[in-house]
Design a protein around this motif. Structure first.
Motif, PDB file in Angstrom:
ATOM      1  N   LEU A   1     -14.136 -18.993   5.277  1.00 46.76           N
ATOM      2  CA  LEU A   1     -14.267 -18.078   4.147  1.00 46.76           C
ATOM      3  C   LEU A   1     -15.267 -18.607   3.131  1.00 46.76           C
ATOM      4  CD1 LEU A   1     -10.519 -17.148   3.555  1.00 46.76           C
ATOM      5  CD2 LEU A   1     -12.315 -15.640   4.424  1.00 46.76           C
ATOM      6  N   ALA A   2     -16.136 -17.722   2.675  1.00 46.50           N
ATOM      7  CA  ALA A   2     -17.059 -18.075   1.587  1.00 46.50           C
ATOM      8  C   ALA A   2     -16.403 -17.777   0.252  1.00 46.50           C
ATOM      9  CB  ALA A   2     -18.365 -17.299   1.723  1.00 46.50           C
ATOM     10  N   THR A   3     -15.704 -16.628   0.174  1.00 48.75           N
ATOM     11  CA  THR A   3     -15.024 -16.246  -1.068  1.00 48.75           C
ATOM     12  C   THR A   3     -13.702 -15.565  -0.742  1.00 48.75           C
ATOM     13  OG1 THR A   3     -16.026 -14.044  -1.168  1.00 48.75           O
ATOM     14  CG2 THR A   3     -17.205 -15.836  -2.289  1.00 48.75           C
ATOM     15  N   LEU A   4     -12.762 -15.701  -1.659  1.00 51.55           N
ATOM     16  CA  LEU A   4     -11.501 -14.966  -1.627  1.00 51.55           C
ATOM     17  C   LEU A   4     -11.078 -14.770  -3.078  1.00 51.55           C
ATOM     18  CD1 LEU A   4      -9.034 -13.746  -0.114  1.00 51.55           C
ATOM     19  CD2 LEU A   4      -8.008 -16.039  -0.224  1.00 51.55           C
ATOM     20  N   THR A   5     -11.001 -13.502  -3.500  1.00 53.04           N
ATOM     21  CA  THR A   5     -10.604 -13.207  -4.881  1.00 53.04           C
ATOM     22  C   THR A   5      -9.394 -12.289  -4.879  1.00 53.04           C
ATOM     23  OG1 THR A   5     -12.099 -11.310  -5.050  1.00 53.04           O
ATOM     24  CG2 THR A   5     -12.960 -13.462  -5.775  1.00 53.04           C
ATOM     25  N   LEU A   6      -8.675 -12.294  -5.997  1.00 60.23           N
ATOM     26  CA  LEU A   6      -7.510 -11.444  -6.186  1.00 60.23           C
ATOM     27  C   LEU A   6      -7.682 -10.640  -7.467  1.00 60.23           C
ATOM     28  CD1 LEU A   6      -4.567 -10.449  -5.756  1.00 60.23           C
ATOM     29  CD2 LEU A   6      -3.811 -12.575  -6.850  1.00 60.23           C
ATOM     30  N   THR A   7      -7.477  -9.334  -7.355  1.00 62.61           N
ATOM     31  CA  THR A   7      -7.391  -8.461  -8.518  1.00 62.61           C
ATOM     32  C   THR A   7      -5.999  -7.848  -8.485  1.00 62.61           C
ATOM     33  OG1 THR A   7      -9.750  -7.994  -8.470  1.00 62.61           O
ATOM     34  CG2 THR A   7      -8.365  -6.451  -9.706  1.00 62.61           C
ATOM     35  N   LEU A   8      -5.261  -7.996  -9.580  1.00 64.48           N
ATOM     36  CA  LEU A   8      -3.897  -7.486  -9.687  1.00 64.48           C
ATOM     37  C   LEU A   8      -3.855  -6.519 -10.851  1.00 64.48           C
ATOM     38  CD1 LEU A   8      -0.867  -7.652  -8.835  1.00 64.48           C
ATOM     39  CD2 LEU A   8      -0.648  -9.561 -10.448  1.00 64.48           C
ATOM     40  N   TYR A   9      -3.425  -5.260 -10.580  1.00 64.30           N
ATOM     41  CA  TYR A   9      -3.436  -4.264 -11.644  1.00 64.30           C
ATOM     42  C   TYR A   9      -2.293  -3.273 -11.508  1.00 64.30           C
ATOM     43  CZ  TYR A   9      -5.847  -1.348  -8.159  1.00 64.30           C
ATOM     44  OH  TYR A   9      -6.178  -0.649  -7.010  1.00 64.30           O
ATOM     45  N   ASN A  10      -1.996  -2.628 -12.626  1.00 60.82           N
ATOM     46  CA  ASN A  10      -0.970  -1.592 -12.683  1.00 60.82           C
ATOM     47  C   ASN A  10      -1.558  -0.315 -12.077  1.00 60.82           C
ATOM     48  OD1 ASN A  10       1.349  -0.163 -13.364  1.00 60.82           O
ATOM     49  ND2 ASN A  10       0.657   0.250 -15.443  1.00 60.82           N
ATOM     50  N   ALA A  11      -0.874   0.271 -11.092  1.00 62.61           N
ATOM     51  CA  ALA A  11      -1.395   1.455 -10.407  1.00 62.61           C
ATOM     52  C   ALA A  11      -1.515   2.664 -11.341  1.00 62.61           C
ATOM     53  CB  ALA A  11      -0.511   1.807  -9.214  1.00 62.61           C
ATOM     54  N   ALA A  12      -0.643   2.780 -12.315  1.00 61.20           N
ATOM     55  CA  ALA A  12      -0.625   3.963 -13.184  1.00 61.20           C
ATOM     56  C   ALA A  12      -1.833   4.037 -14.112  1.00 61.20           C
ATOM     57  CB  ALA A  12       0.662   3.996 -14.005  1.00 61.20           C
TER      58      ALA A  12
ATOM     59  N   PRO B   1      12.859   4.426 -17.124  1.00 60.12           N
ATOM     60  CA  PRO B   1      14.295   4.214 -16.911  1.00 60.12           C
ATOM     61  C   PRO B   1      14.501   3.210 -15.769  1.00 60.12           C
ATOM     62  CG  PRO B   1      13.616   6.373 -16.103  1.00 60.12           C
ATOM     63  CD  PRO B   1      12.424   5.771 -16.773  1.00 60.12           C
ATOM     64  N   TYR B   2      15.673   2.591 -15.703  1.00 59.26           N
ATOM     65  CA  TYR B   2      15.915   1.508 -14.755  1.00 59.26           C
ATOM     66  C   TYR B   2      15.769   1.937 -13.294  1.00 59.26           C
ATOM     67  CZ  TYR B   2      20.571   3.292 -13.666  1.00 59.26           C
ATOM     68  OH  TYR B   2      21.606   4.066 -13.247  1.00 59.26           O
ATOM     69  N   TRP B   3      15.984   3.200 -12.987  1.00 54.21           N
ATOM     70  CA  TRP B   3      15.910   3.633 -11.590  1.00 54.21           C
ATOM     71  C   TRP B   3      14.471   3.877 -11.111  1.00 54.21           C
ATOM     72  CZ3 TRP B   3      17.851   6.797 -15.454  1.00 54.21           C
ATOM     73  CH2 TRP B   3      17.102   7.941 -15.732  1.00 54.21           C
ATOM     74  N   ARG B   4      13.521   3.847 -12.016  1.00 51.20           N
ATOM     75  CA  ARG B   4      12.112   4.061 -11.650  1.00 51.20           C
ATOM     76  C   ARG B   4      11.442   2.726 -11.369  1.00 51.20           C
ATOM     77  NH1 ARG B   4       9.329   8.570 -13.586  1.00 51.20           N
ATOM     78  NH2 ARG B   4       7.713   7.703 -12.259  1.00 51.20           N
ATOM     79  N   ARG B   5      10.692   2.698 -10.312  1.00 53.44           N
ATOM     80  CA  ARG B   5       9.927   1.498  -9.985  1.00 53.44           C
ATOM     81  C   ARG B   5       8.495   1.676 -10.483  1.00 53.44           C
ATOM     82  NH1 ARG B   5      10.245   0.894  -3.817  1.00 53.44           N
ATOM     83  NH2 ARG B   5       9.583   3.037  -4.032  1.00 53.44           N
ATOM     84  N   GLU B   6       7.895   0.576 -10.848  1.00 48.40           N
ATOM     85  CA  GLU B   6       6.505   0.596 -11.304  1.00 48.40           C
ATOM     86  C   GLU B   6       5.645  -0.021 -10.196  1.00 48.40           C
ATOM     87  OE1 GLU B   6       5.277  -0.308 -15.562  1.00 48.40           O
ATOM     88  OE2 GLU B   6       4.967  -2.239 -14.549  1.00 48.40           O
ATOM     89  N   ALA B   7       4.564   0.661  -9.832  1.00 47.07           N
ATOM     90  CA  ALA B   7       3.700   0.177  -8.761  1.00 47.07           C
ATOM     91  C   ALA B   7       2.559  -0.675  -9.314  1.00 47.07           C
ATOM     92  CB  ALA B   7       3.123   1.353  -7.976  1.00 47.07           C
ATOM     93  N   HIS B   8       2.389  -1.820  -8.700  1.00 48.70           N
ATOM     94  CA  HIS B   8       1.258  -2.700  -8.986  1.00 48.70           C
ATOM     95  C   HIS B   8       0.468  -2.851  -7.696  1.00 48.70           C
ATOM     96  CE1 HIS B   8       3.697  -4.875 -12.394  1.00 48.70           C
ATOM     97  NE2 HIS B   8       3.491  -3.604 -12.638  1.00 48.70           N
TER      98      HIS B   8
ATOM     99  N   TYR C   1       6.160  -3.129  -5.799  1.00 52.21           N
ATOM    100  CA  TYR C   1       6.994  -2.339  -6.710  1.00 52.21           C
ATOM    101  C   TYR C   1       7.880  -3.272  -7.525  1.00 52.21           C
ATOM    102  CZ  TYR C   1       5.537   1.722  -4.086  1.00 52.21           C
ATOM    103  OH  TYR C   1       4.782   2.710  -3.507  1.00 52.21           O
ATOM    104  N   VAL C   2       7.863  -3.066  -8.832  1.00 53.20           N
ATOM    105  CA  VAL C   2       8.717  -3.848  -9.727  1.00 53.20           C
ATOM    106  C   VAL C   2       9.637  -2.892 -10.481  1.00 53.20           C
ATOM    107  CG1 VAL C   2       7.101  -5.763  -9.971  1.00 53.20           C
ATOM    108  CG2 VAL C   2       6.981  -3.859 -11.554  1.00 53.20           C
ATOM    109  N   ARG C   3      10.771  -3.412 -10.897  1.00 58.38           N
ATOM    110  CA  ARG C   3      11.740  -2.595 -11.622  1.00 58.38           C
ATOM    111  C   ARG C   3      12.334  -3.423 -12.744  1.00 58.38           C
ATOM    112  NH1 ARG C   3      17.061   0.070  -8.957  1.00 58.38           N
ATOM    113  NH2 ARG C   3      17.674  -2.091  -8.957  1.00 58.38           N
TER     114      ARG C   3
END
Length: 119
Positions: free
Chosen positions: A25-36, A80-87, A111-113
């Motif tokens: 591998l020459a490069t490996l990057t990570l981008t982490l973001y909120n889907a909404a 609300p607690y029953w909704r999951r948030e997508a990242h 998915y986080v809750r």
């Protein structure tokens, strides 16, 4: 707050899905973001993660990400607690085999809750 563990394999789709070892591998990057809303999480915007920043890649191409607590926040605290948030976690990689340089992406939906709100 909690963390998570992700495992995947980096492969060359143009060569019978042959694993790409860390040494190739020459490069490996990570981008982490909120889907909404696209908000970057934990400053992981094209962050170098080639055997760094909680990510390792083996000689067999196995990628392991042992996240930290700050990788799994609740961005929208009004849910609300029953909704999951997508990242979305997107790994971008390149490996200098031939001309042009090859590369690819691995995209993972997480998915986080908010467990503090669970009755």
């Amino acid at each position: 707050l909690t963390s998570f563990h992700y495992t995947g394999t980096i492969v060359d789709p143009t060569n019978n899905n042959t694993p790409v070892p860390a040494a190739a591998l020459a490069t490996l990057t990570l981008t982490l973001y909120n889907a909404a809303d696209g908000a970057i999480i934990n400053s992981r915007n094209l962050q170098n993660v080639l055997n760094a920043n909680s990510v390792t890649v083996s000689a067999g191409g196995v990628l392991v990400w042992d996240s930290v607590i700050l990788d799994a926040p609740i961005v929208d605290t009004t849910l609300p607690y029953w909704r999951r948030e997508a990242h979305i976690a997107r790994f971008d990689f390149t490996y200098p085999v031939g001309d042009p340089v090859k590369g690819g992406k691995i995209e993972v939906r997480i998915y986080v809750r908010n467990l503090k709100k669970v009755p």
